[in-house]
Structure formats: C-alpha cells, structure tokens
Design a protein around this motif. Structure first.
Motif, PDB file in Angstrom:
ATOM      1  N   SER A 182      92.382 -12.198  69.181  1.00 48.89           N
ATOM      2  CA  SER A 182      91.568 -11.790  68.369  1.00 48.89           C
ATOM      3  C   SER A 182      90.591 -10.988  68.890  1.00 48.89           C
ATOM      4  O   SER A 182      89.965 -11.405  69.702  1.00 48.89           O
ATOM      5  CB  SER A 182      91.018 -12.864  67.153  1.00 48.89           C
ATOM      6  N   TRP A 183      90.147  -9.556  68.522  1.00 48.37           N
ATOM      7  CA  TRP A 183      89.245  -8.761  69.104  1.00 48.37           C
ATOM      8  C   TRP A 183      87.950  -8.518  68.247  1.00 48.37           C
ATOM      9  O   TRP A 183      88.547  -8.170  66.985  1.00 48.37           O
ATOM     10  CB  TRP A 183      89.878  -7.749  69.668  1.00 48.37           C
ATOM     11  N   THR A 184      86.902  -8.692  68.679  1.00 48.71           N
ATOM     12  CA  THR A 184      85.882  -8.520  67.472  1.00 48.71           C
ATOM     13  C   THR A 184      84.819  -7.550  68.435  1.00 48.71           C
ATOM     14  O   THR A 184      84.094  -8.001  69.274  1.00 48.71           O
ATOM     15  CB  THR A 184      85.058  -9.823  67.172  1.00 48.71           C
ATOM     16  N   SER A 204      87.064  -8.476  62.908  1.00 50.64           N
ATOM     17  CA  SER A 204      88.134  -8.987  63.983  1.00 50.64           C
ATOM     18  C   SER A 204      89.564  -8.205  63.737  1.00 50.64           C
ATOM     19  O   SER A 204      89.866  -7.921  62.347  1.00 50.64           O
ATOM     20  CB  SER A 204      88.586 -10.678  63.779  1.00 50.64           C
TER      21      SER A 204
END
Length: 132
Positions: free
Chosen positions: A92-94, A53
């Motif tokens: 949050s980027w995953t 993340s």
C-alpha cells in the motif's frame, strides 16, 4: 617427455574450453525486478491524491526481496517485501506530497519504477477526491 607435456597441454585446453562452455550455457540465475505499477484506485477527479492509499504491484524473480522507495514523500505498508513463489507482491502506497513521484522497487540485482503525478487528495474513506 615432450609428448607428455603436449598431452597435458591438450587436456588442460580441453578442460578450460569445456568449463567455459558450461558457464556460457548455464541459465541466468540472477534475480531481478521486471516491473512496478500503481493502481489508480477509486479516485474522483482522476489520478492520484495525497493522503489516499493505492496498491503498488511488483513483479520479478520468485522469492526476490524488494525494497520500495518514493522520490518524493510517501509511506509504504510494507516497505520491504518478498515476491513469493509466484514472483509478485503488493504494498500500500500513500503519497504525502503533490507533484511528480517515482515509485521505485529496488533489489540487489536492479530496479524498476513507475512515474506518477499526484494532486491534492481528500480521503473520503471509500474514495479519494483529487484536485489539482
């Protein structure tokens, strides 16, 4: 009678010119997204890795509603957000696939994006081991 028509035409022309001037002088009220960035976080090996993340920061007009998208496969938490009174928000980027990703922040008045290269990641909890 001709004189009153001329006065009416002059008044109408003056009114139209004043209205046009007000419209042209008015501040731009359109909301917008001015930028999007992805923090690199704590990656070992450099860059970004799958299944790890990272923080996406979006800037723009205060209280603008924004939706986040990825050109490849990824998740966002949250995917829709408000830029708040300060004109900034984070998510949050995953990423879940390797390769080039375009992380886009979109609003009704335009969008911005960040181009990110993602390698294979091994999530170690406090850091991400990135290969490839």
């Amino acid at each position: 009678m001709i004189r009153s028509r001329k006065s009416a035409l002059t008044a109408l022309t003056t009114f139209a010119a004043a209205g046009a001037a007000l419209v042209l002088a008015a501040p731009d009220a359109a909301a917008y997204v001015s930028g999007v960035s992805v923090a690199s976080g704590t990656s070992i090996g450099g860059g970004y890795g799958t299944n790890c993340s990272y923080t996406v920061t979006v800037n723009g007009s205060p209280n603008e509603y924004v939706w986040l998208y990825d050109s490849a496969s990824a998740t966002f938490n949250p995917q829709q957000l408000s830029l708040g009174s300060g004109g900034s928000a984070t998510s949050s980027w995953t990423p879940t696939s390797t390769g080039q990703h375009f992380v886009q922040a979109w609003s009704y008045n335009g969008s911005q994006w960040a181009q990110v290269s993602v390698g294979t990641g091994i999530n170690l909890g406090s850091a991400c081991l990135v290969t490839g």
